[in-house]
Design a protein around this motif. Structure first.
Motif, mmCIF file in Angstrom:
data_model
loop_
_atom_site.group_PDB
_atom_site.id
_atom_site.type_symbol
_atom_site.label_atom_id
_atom_site.label_comp_id
_atom_site.label_asym_id
_atom_site.label_seq_id
_atom_site.Cartn_x
_atom_site.Cartn_y
_atom_site.Cartn_z
ATOM 1 N N THR A 188 48.333 -4.851 -19.743
ATOM 2 C CA THR A 188 49.184 -4.989 -18.548
ATOM 3 C C THR A 188 50.258 -3.919 -18.480
ATOM 4 N N SER A 189 50.490 -3.212 -19.575
ATOM 5 C CA SER A 189 51.482 -2.121 -19.539
ATOM 6 C C SER A 189 50.900 -0.826 -18.999
ATOM 7 N N VAL A 190 49.555 -0.753 -18.916
ATOM 8 C CA VAL A 190 48.908 0.475 -18.432
ATOM 9 C C VAL A 190 49.330 0.825 -16.998
ATOM 10 N N PRO A 191 49.375 -0.155 -16.054
ATOM 11 C CA PRO A 191 49.831 0.190 -14.701
ATOM 12 C C PRO A 191 51.249 0.765 -14.678
ATOM 13 N N LEU A 192 52.115 0.277 -15.584
ATOM 14 C CA LEU A 192 53.480 0.817 -15.640
ATOM 15 C C LEU A 192 53.453 2.293 -16.007
ATOM 16 N N ALA A 194 50.974 4.371 -15.713
ATOM 17 C CA ALA A 194 50.341 5.145 -14.638
ATOM 18 C C ALA A 194 51.326 5.401 -13.496
ATOM 19 N N LEU A 195 52.101 4.382 -13.121
ATOM 20 C CA LEU A 195 53.093 4.544 -12.051
ATOM 21 C C LEU A 195 54.134 5.589 -12.421
ATOM 22 N N TRP A 198 52.566 9.137 -12.348
ATOM 23 C CA TRP A 198 52.191 9.583 -11.004
ATOM 24 C C TRP A 198 53.402 10.003 -10.186
ATOM 25 N N ALA A 268 57.949 -1.755 -8.065
ATOM 26 C CA ALA A 268 56.598 -1.838 -8.641
ATOM 27 C C ALA A 268 56.656 -2.105 -10.146
ATOM 28 N N SER A 272 55.085 -5.424 -11.892
ATOM 29 C CA SER A 272 54.102 -5.308 -12.969
ATOM 30 C C SER A 272 54.575 -6.037 -14.221
ATOM 31 N N TYR A 309 58.262 -4.924 -22.664
ATOM 32 C CA TYR A 309 58.342 -4.340 -21.324
ATOM 33 C C TYR A 309 59.664 -3.613 -21.097
#
Length: 467
Positions: A188-192, A194-195, A198, A268, A272, A309
Motif C-alpha cells: 500500500t506504500s507503493v502508490p505513495l 509513485a505519486l 511523478w 492524495a 493513500s 506511513y
C-alpha cells in the motif's frame, strides 16, 4: 525541463558548498537516526497494559528480556513499569526534538550567512554596467534564494536519509509481528512512492515560473522607485502602480497553481495512507479473531504502521518542498558561478608603488558590439604630469577612467602602467594606486568616519580629520 540528473547535481553542489559544516551535518544525521529506537519503543507501554495488565497474558520472550523479573510477576508492577516507560519515552522524545531543532537551526543560519557573503562578493564582481542599471535580480537572489542551501544540504538530504532508515526499521519490526501485515503495508506504500516521484519534476518546473514572475514584479518596483522624480513629473504614478499589480498578479497566479498541485498531492498522500491503515486494521482484526495476534500485538502493529506511513509522508512533503528549494538553489549557484567581469591573470605581478607613467595604445571599448564608445584611442601621460580630459557628455571621459582602474578591460588595444600591461598587475594592487572622486556622491549607512575613510579603512583618526 529540469531532470532528476539536474536535481542530483544540485544536491551534490549543495553538499560541496556546505563542506566546512560536514562534521556538524554528520552530528545532525546521527541525532536524527537516534530517533528510530525511541520510535520503535513508543507503542510498547500500550501493549504492556493491554496484554499484560488487562489481559493477564504472559509477556513475549523478547519483551520479557527487556523488563525486570518482578514486572512479570505482578500486574501492578507491570502497570508501573508501563507508566514509567511512557513518561521516560515522552521525555526522550521531547529532548530529542529540542536537540535536533537546536543543532539544525544553529548550523542552518551560519551556513546561509556565509553563503550570502559569497554571493555578495560574486555580485560585486559582475560587470559594472549591471550595477549601473540597478538590477534587483542579484539582490533578490541573495535575499530570497540563498536559504535554499540549508533546505537542500540540511533540511533536504538528512531528513530523507532518516525517513528511509525509519521506514526500513519499522518494516523489519512489523514483519517480526506479522509478515502478512508487513507485506500489506509495503504494497500500500507503493502508490505513495509513485505519486511522489511523478510530481517532483512537475513541481520544480512550475516553481521556476513562479520565481521568474516574482523577479519581474520586483524589477517594476525598483524601476518605478528609482525613477520616482520622472514618474511624478509626468503623472505616471497610477500607470506604474498598475504595471506592478499586473506583474504581481501573474506571479500570484503561478504561485497559486503550484500550491494547488501541492495541496492535491497532500490530499492524495493522506487518502493513500488512510486506505493502507484501514486495510491493515481490518486484516489485523481478523488475525486477532483467529488467534494469530493478541489485542496488544494489533495495537503495536497499528502504532508501527502509523510510523511506517509517517516517513513516507515526510518524504512526500520534503520532496514537494524541495522542488522550490532546488529552483532557488539553482538561481543562487548561478550568482556564485558567474565569472567576474575583471579577474587577475594566473601570473599577475605584485605592484607596490607605481611611478605613474600611463599610455593608451589603440584602445577600443564598447558596452555592446553594435555601438563602440571608444575606438583607437592612443596617448601617453608621463609620470608626475597633470592632464585634463574634456569632451561632450557621453563622449567616453568616464569610460577612460573606468578602463584605467580596470572596472572593465578594453575590447581592443591595451593600457600600460609603467610600461606594463595593466592586466599583468594584480588587480587589488593596481586599484590602490588611484584616488577617485565619483561624479555621484554616495553615502553608506555607517559612520561619517567610515564613509570618509572608505578607501583606506585602517586610516588613523587624525588622517580622517585632516581629510
Amino acid at each position: 525541463m529540469t531532470t532528476s540528473a539536474t536535481a542530483s547535481r544540485l544536491y551534490a553542489r549543495a553538499l560541496a558548498e556546505a563542506r566546512p559544516y560536514w562534521p556538524h551535518l554528520a552530528t545532525i544525521l546521527a541525532v536524527g537516526l537516534a530517533w528510530l529506537p525511541i520510535a520503535l519503543l513508543m507503542p510498547l507501554p500500550v501493549k504492556l497494559v493491554v496484554d499484560g495488565v488487562l489481559g493477564g497474558q504472559p509477556l513475549p520472550g523478547w519483551l520479557a528480556a527487556l523488563l525486570p523479573d518482578s514486572a512479570a510477576e505482578s500486574r501492578d508492577t507491570l502497570l508501573g513499569v508501563a507508566a514509567a516507560m511512557g513518561v521516560g519515552l515522552a521525555f526522550l522524545s521531547g529532548a530529542h526534538t529540542y536537540l535536533d531543532w537546536l543543532l539544525r537551526d544553529w548550523v542552518a543560519e551560519r551556513m546561509v550567512l556565509e553563503f550570502r557573503g559569497r554571493m555578495l562578493l560574486s555580485g560585486l564582481a559582475l560587470h559594472p554596467t549591471s550595477h549601473d542599471r540597478g538590477s534587483q535580480e542579484p539582490v533578490q537572489r541573495i535575499t530570497n534564494d540563498a536559504p535554499a542551501l540549508q533546505w537542500t544540504a540540511l533540511y533536504g538530504i538528512i531528513p530523507m536519509i532518516v525517513a528511509g532508515t525509519s521506514l526500513a526499521g519499522v518494516l523489519a519490526v512489523v514483519s517480526m509481528l506479522s509478515t502478512k501485515l508487513a507485506v500489506v503495508a509495503l504494497v500500500t506504500s507503493v502508490p505513495l512512492i509513485a505519486l511522489i516521484h511523478w510530481n517532483q519534476n512537475r513541481l520544480r518546473d512550475r516553481w521556476h515560473g513562479v520565481r521568474e514572475q516574482e523577479a519581474a514584479a520586483l524589477s517594476v518596483v525598483h524601476e518605478a522607485l528609482g525613477a520616482g522624480r520622472l514618474v511624478t513629473t509626468f503623472g505616471a504614478e497610477r500607470r506604474e502602480a498598475h504595471r506592478f499589480v499586473e506583474a504581481a498578479r501573474r506571479g500570484l497566479k503561478a504561485r497559486t497553481g503550484v500550491i494547488r498541485v501541492e495541496g492535491l498531492l497532500g490530499l492524495a498522500l493522506g487518502l493513500s495512507t488512510a486506505l493502507g491503515t484501514t486495510a491493515i486494521l481490518v486484516m489485523g482484526v481478523r488475525d486477532v479473531q483467529a488467534g494469530f495476534l493478541s489485542v496488544g500485538d494489533l495495537l503495536l502493529v497499528i502504532g508501527y504502521v502509523g510510523q511506517l506511513y509517517q516517513p513516507l509522508q515526510q518524504i512526500g512533503t520534503h520532496i514537494t518542498g524541495q522542488q522550490r528549494a532546488l529552483v532557488s538553489a539553482e538561481r543562487a549557484f548561478a550568482v556564485v558561478d558567474t565569472p567576474p567581469a575583471v579577474a587577475d591573470r594566473p601570473d599577475a605581478r605584485p605592484l607596490g608603488h607605481a611611478r605613474g607613467e600611463v599610455s593608451f595604445e589603440g584602445v577600443g571599448f564598447g558596452y555592446d558590439d553594435r555601438q563602440p564608445v571608444l575606438a583607437g584611442v592612443s596617448f601617453a601621460v608621463p609620470a608626475g604630469s597633470r592632464v585634463g580630459i574634456v569632451g561632450r557628455t557621453g563622449s567616453g571621459k568616464t569610460t577612460l577612467v573606468n578602463l584605467l582602474i580596470r572596472q572593465f578591460d578594453p575590447t581592443g588595444g591595451r593600457i600600460r602602467l609603467d610600461g606594463v600591461d595593466m592586466r599583468d598587475w594584480r588587480l587589488a594592487d593596481l586599484r590602490r594606486q588611484f584616488a577617485v572622486v565619483s561624479q555621484e556622491p554616495v553615502l553608506f549607512s555607517t559612520t561619517i568616519r567610515d564613509n570618509i575613510a572608505y578607501a583606506d579603512p585602517g586610516a588613523s583618526f587624525e588622517r580622517v580629520v585632516a581629510a
